[in-house]
Design a protein around this motif. Structure first.
Motif, PDB file in Angstrom:
ATOM      1  N   ARG A 330       0.824  -1.209   0.000  1.00 46.33           N
ATOM      2  CA  ARG A 330       0.000   0.000   0.000  1.00 46.33           C
ATOM      3  C   ARG A 330       0.861   1.262   0.000  1.00 46.33           C
ATOM      4  N   GLN A 331       1.964   1.206   0.805  1.00 40.15           N
ATOM      5  CA  GLN A 331       2.868   2.347   0.798  1.00 40.15           C
ATOM      6  C   GLN A 331       3.447   2.555  -0.599  1.00 40.15           C
ATOM      7  N   ALA A 332       3.843   1.402  -1.233  1.00 38.97           N
ATOM      8  CA  ALA A 332       4.362   1.511  -2.599  1.00 38.97           C
ATOM      9  C   ALA A 332       3.294   2.056  -3.531  1.00 38.97           C
ATOM     10  N   ARG A 333       2.036   1.581  -3.322  1.00 37.00           N
ATOM     11  CA  ARG A 333       0.936   2.089  -4.144  1.00 37.00           C
ATOM     12  C   ARG A 333       0.736   3.588  -3.916  1.00 37.00           C
ATOM     13  N   LYS A 334       0.821   3.993  -2.624  1.00 31.36           N
ATOM     14  CA  LYS A 334       0.688   5.423  -2.337  1.00 31.36           C
ATOM     15  C   LYS A 334       1.805   6.225  -3.000  1.00 31.36           C
ATOM     16  N   GLU A 335       3.055   5.648  -2.910  1.00 32.14           N
ATOM     17  CA  GLU A 335       4.166   6.331  -3.561  1.00 32.14           C
ATOM     18  C   GLU A 335       3.940   6.417  -5.071  1.00 32.14           C
ATOM     19  N   LYS A 336       3.441   5.292  -5.639  1.00 28.51           N
ATOM     20  CA  LYS A 336       3.138   5.312  -7.073  1.00 28.51           C
ATOM     21  C   LYS A 336       2.042   6.331  -7.380  1.00 28.51           C
ATOM     22  N   ASP A 337       1.042   6.376  -6.452  1.00 25.87           N
ATOM     23  CA  ASP A 337      -0.021   7.362  -6.666  1.00 25.87           C
ATOM     24  C   ASP A 337       0.526   8.782  -6.593  1.00 25.87           C
ATOM     25  N   VAL A 338       1.423   9.005  -5.606  1.00 25.55           N
ATOM     26  CA  VAL A 338       2.031  10.336  -5.506  1.00 25.55           C
ATOM     27  C   VAL A 338       2.823  10.655  -6.770  1.00 25.55           C
ATOM     28  N   GLU A 339       3.602   9.629  -7.212  1.00 26.81           N
ATOM     29  CA  GLU A 339       4.372   9.830  -8.439  1.00 26.81           C
ATOM     30  C   GLU A 339       3.438  10.063  -9.627  1.00 26.81           C
ATOM     31  N   PHE A 340       2.325   9.303  -9.652  1.00 24.28           N
ATOM     32  CA  PHE A 340       1.348   9.478 -10.723  1.00 24.28           C
ATOM     33  C   PHE A 340       0.757  10.888 -10.688  1.00 24.28           C
ATOM     34  N   ASN A 341       0.410  11.340  -9.456  1.00 17.36           N
ATOM     35  CA  ASN A 341      -0.141  12.694  -9.337  1.00 17.36           C
ATOM     36  C   ASN A 341       0.878  13.744  -9.764  1.00 17.36           C
ATOM     37  N   GLU A 342       2.157  13.500  -9.358  1.00 19.48           N
ATOM     38  CA  GLU A 342       3.196  14.440  -9.776  1.00 19.48           C
ATOM     39  C   GLU A 342       3.332  14.465 -11.292  1.00 19.48           C
ATOM     40  N   LEU A 343       3.318  13.239 -11.887  1.00 14.74           N
ATOM     41  CA  LEU A 343       3.405  13.178 -13.352  1.00 14.74           C
ATOM     42  C   LEU A 343       2.189  13.824 -14.008  1.00 14.74           C
ATOM     43  N   MET A 344       1.015  13.631 -13.384  1.00 18.33           N
ATOM     44  CA  MET A 344      -0.174  14.279 -13.927  1.00 18.33           C
ATOM     45  C   MET A 344      -0.058  15.792 -13.822  1.00 18.33           C
ATOM     46  N   ASP A 345       0.510  16.258 -12.663  1.00 14.85           N
ATOM     47  CA  ASP A 345       0.720  17.705 -12.521  1.00 14.85           C
ATOM     48  C   ASP A 345       1.682  18.221 -13.594  1.00 14.85           C
ATOM     49  N   VAL A 346       2.779  17.427 -13.824  1.00 12.77           N
ATOM     50  CA  VAL A 346       3.730  17.813 -14.871  1.00 12.77           C
ATOM     51  C   VAL A 346       3.040  17.841 -16.225  1.00 12.77           C
ATOM     52  N   LYS A 347       2.204  16.805 -16.466  1.00  8.30           N
ATOM     53  CA  LYS A 347       1.484  16.762 -17.745  1.00  8.30           C
ATOM     54  C   LYS A 347       0.552  17.955 -17.890  1.00  8.30           C
ATOM     55  N   ILE A 348      -0.162  18.280 -16.812  1.00  9.09           N
ATOM     56  CA  ILE A 348      -1.075  19.427 -16.875  1.00  9.09           C
ATOM     57  C   ILE A 348      -0.309  20.729 -17.120  1.00  9.09           C
ATOM     58  N   SER A 349       0.835  20.844 -16.390  1.00  7.58           N
ATOM     59  CA  SER A 349       1.651  22.055 -16.592  1.00  7.58           C
ATOM     60  C   SER A 349       2.180  22.124 -18.035  1.00  7.58           C
ATOM     61  N   LEU A 350       2.569  20.932 -18.583  1.00  7.96           N
ATOM     62  CA  LEU A 350       3.026  20.903 -19.976  1.00  7.96           C
ATOM     63  C   LEU A 350       1.895  21.255 -20.926  1.00  7.96           C
ATOM     64  N   ASP A 351       0.682  20.721 -20.613  1.00  4.22           N
ATOM     65  CA  ASP A 351      -0.461  21.076 -21.451  1.00  4.22           C
ATOM     66  C   ASP A 351      -0.731  22.581 -21.400  1.00  4.22           C
ATOM     67  N   GLU A 352      -0.627  23.165 -20.187  1.00  5.58           N
ATOM     68  CA  GLU A 352      -0.820  24.613 -20.061  1.00  5.58           C
ATOM     69  C   GLU A 352       0.252  25.389 -20.828  1.00  5.58           C
ATOM     70  N   GLU A 353       1.500  24.864 -20.733  1.00 10.67           N
ATOM     71  CA  GLU A 353       2.587  25.525 -21.443  1.00 10.67           C
ATOM     72  C   GLU A 353       2.377  25.447 -22.958  1.00 10.67           C
ATOM     73  N   LEU A 354       1.948  24.240 -23.426  1.00  6.25           N
ATOM     74  CA  LEU A 354       1.645  24.102 -24.851  1.00  6.25           C
ATOM     75  C   LEU A 354       0.509  25.029 -25.263  1.00  6.25           C
ATOM     76  N   LYS A 355      -0.503  25.105 -24.368  1.00  7.61           N
ATOM     77  CA  LYS A 355      -1.604  26.006 -24.653  1.00  7.61           C
ATOM     78  C   LYS A 355      -1.124  27.457 -24.752  1.00  7.61           C
ATOM     79  N   THR A 356      -0.199  27.838 -23.855  1.00  5.76           N
ATOM     80  CA  THR A 356       0.344  29.201 -23.881  1.00  5.76           C
ATOM     81  C   THR A 356       1.129  29.439 -25.162  1.00  5.76           C
ATOM     82  N   TYR A 357       1.961  28.432 -25.546  1.00  6.63           N
ATOM     83  CA  TYR A 357       2.741  28.561 -26.781  1.00  6.63           C
ATOM     84  C   TYR A 357       1.826  28.714 -27.987  1.00  6.63           C
ATOM     85  N   ARG A 358       0.747  27.904 -28.018  1.00  7.11           N
ATOM     86  CA  ARG A 358      -0.178  28.021 -29.143  1.00  7.11           C
ATOM     87  C   ARG A 358      -0.810  29.408 -29.186  1.00  7.11           C
ATOM     88  N   MET A 359      -1.202  29.905 -27.994  1.00  3.56           N
ATOM     89  CA  MET A 359      -1.810  31.236 -27.962  1.00  3.56           C
ATOM     90  C   MET A 359      -0.822  32.309 -28.414  1.00  3.56           C
TER      91      MET A 359
END
Length: 521
Positions: A330-359
């Motif tokens: 479960r701890q490993a799952r939580k760590e994976k979830d944290v890593e997943f959330n971090e990666l999702m945050d990175v993805k969202i930030s990248l999507d926002e950055e791409l959106k900014t570049y397009r604009m």
């Protein structure tokens, strides 16, 4: 853009030469500056495009890592859960077998205790029989005393017989005394007779007959008295002998009867006592054997309880170990979830950055009047939606999701459109992202609730709202509004059910409503 912009510049320069020949140097300097600016913009655009490709590649790598981490964590969790459940099932089965064995041993112990109680009751019965034998012995002693009493009575009867004999002797002595008393009378009688003979010598003849009669009568009386006395003595003696004989016979018969009865009862009691003692010895041996078996079973039960306790401790240790492994997983799952959330945050930030570049790129294109590419031209052409507008097609209260469908023939931008619950303003409305577009005939599903939070979603057809459960399971209404706040349409769902709206394009209900439930991720 890099190739088309110089052509436009050269065309403008040739046109300026035709209109006004001999333009001054200021115009040439302005054209040079515009060309440099355009060159810089083209360089920046190339950099933005390369940066977009790099960010998209990083986004793909991060998404692949997220997917691999989620699948690995899920597989590890499932394997650990399967192993834990299998071992827990085995431990429960073993515990049930041990419990059944203990119950069986307790049943045998209860049966042995019942047999022991039966033996104790048999011992009590034997004790009662022994007490009865003692009572019979007491009765035998009483009968023996009675026999002694009868012997004493016999002796008393013999003494009475002796007394009767003595009475006979006394009677004989009395007869002798009477004889002695008759002798003087006889003497007196003889004397009187002599006197009478002397006095009546004269009258002898006259009184001879009378004297003879008197003598005869006296002799007869004397003989009769003697005979009566002898008869009385004989009768008394015979009666005494008969009574003594009868009493002796009766006493002897009674004594023999009592003696036989006592002997028989004594023999029976002796046999019963011997049998009771033998049975008591057998029961005592059986009781000892049962006690030995009970002790053996108690020892076996103690060993089984000890083994059960050891197995329970071992099982508890195994369960604790499995719990620790599960906790680690479960701890490993939580760590994976944290890593997943971090990666999702990175993805969202990248999507926002791409959106900014397009604009930025679109703003520069509009500012410089650069002719857009065919794709962007088509995209701008699709911004104006003709035909039926998008609408909320279904609301699924079971899976906590709703579906919006584009029934038109052109791409529909959903930026600024909202969906909210019809039960009031307590829950916030969902607002589609500013750059989200829905292709013709396609649909998008918006998910909410904790049970759907970790599910894998396709960003083109599935969107995420909130981990909260935004809909009321007892019945709710989804209201779909445009960016200006005007209601487009609404759909009502029953309790724990699915509601769908008709297609505004006029298609059949089966085609308009789509599926009854949201697509399972």
């Amino acid at each position: 853009h890099r190739h088309r912009c110089p052509e436009k510049t050269r065309g403008a320069m040739s046109e300026s030469r035709r209109l006004s020949t001999g333009s001054d140097s200021a115009t040439r300097i302005s054209r040079v500056e515009e060309r440099d600016t355009l060159h810089n913009l083209n360089s920046r655009l190339q950099y933005f495009l390369s940066r977009m490709k790099e960010l998209e590649s990083r986004n793909s790598e991060l998404q692949a890592k997220v997917d691999s981490g989620s699948s690995a964590s899920k597989s590890v969790t499932e394997s650990m859960r399967t192993l834990y459940e299998r071992q827990l099932t085995e431990l429960r089965a073993q515990s049930e077998k041990d419990t059944e064995l203990v119950a069986e041993l307790k049943g045998k112990l209860a049966a042995i205790q019942a047999q022991s109680g039966e033996s104790l009751r048999n011992n009590a019965s034997l004790k009662k029989k022994a007490e009865k034998a003692d009572e019979l012995e007491a009765k035998l002693r009483v009968v023996t005393d009675e026999r002694d009493r009868l012997a004493a009575a016999l002796k008393d009867a013999e003494a009475r017989a002796d007394v009767a004999a003595q009475a006979q002797v006394t009677a004989e002595s009395k007869a002798a005394i009477l004889e002695k008393k008759l002798a003087p009378l006889r003497d007196q009688l003889q004397t009187s007779e002599e006197l009478r003979r002397k006095e009546t010598a004269v009258y002898r003849e006259q009184n001879e007959e009378l004297s003879k009669a008197n003598r005869t009568e006296l002799a007869r009386i004397s003989e009769q008295y003697e005979m009566q006395l002898q008869d009385a003595l004989k009768a008394a003696k015979a009666r005494s002998d008969e009574e003594r004989k009868n009493e002796v016979e009766q006493l002897a018969a009674h004594f023999h009867t009592v003696e036989e009865q006592l002997t028989r009862e004594n023999n029976e009691e002796r046999l019963a006592k011997d049998a009771a003692l033998k049975r008591a010895a057998e029961l005592s041996a059986s009781h000892q054997a049962l006690q030995a078996r009970v002790a053996e079973h108690d020892k076996r039960v103690a060993e089984l309880e000890k083994n059960l306790a050891e197995r329970s401790r071992s099982h508890e240790a195994t369960v604790a170990h499995l719990d620790s492994l599960l906790h680690v997983a479960r701890q490993a799952r939580k760590e994976k979830d944290v890593e997943f959330n971090e990666l999702m945050d990175v993805k969202i930030s990248l999507d926002e950055e791409l959106k900014t570049y397009r604009m930025l790129i679109e703003g520069e294109e509009q500012r410089l009047g650069i002719t857009p590419t065919a794709v962007r031209a088509a995209k701008r052409r699709r911004t104006a939606v003709s035909g039926p507008a998008p609408f909320v097609a279904s609301l699924d209260l079971t899976n906590d999701c709703f579906t919006v469908k584009n029934a038109g023939d052109e791409t529909a931008p959903l930026g600024g459109f909202t969906v909210k619950s019809g039960l009031g303003d307590a829950e916030p409305a969902y607002e589609f992202p500013a750059e989200f577009e829905l292709l013709p005939g396609s649909s998008v599903t918006v998910w909410s609730g904790k049970k759907n939070q970790r599910k894998k979603r396709d960003p083109q057809t599935e969107l995420w709202w909130s981990p909260r459960y935004m809909w009321n399971d007892k019945g709710d209404t989804a209201i779909f509004s445009n960016p200006q706040g005007a209601e487009v349409n609404r759909v009502v769902a029953p309790a724990n059910g699915v509601g769908h709206a008709p297609d505004p394009s006029g298609a059949a209900e089966g085609e308009a409503g789509g599926e009854n439930k949201c697509a399972i991720m």
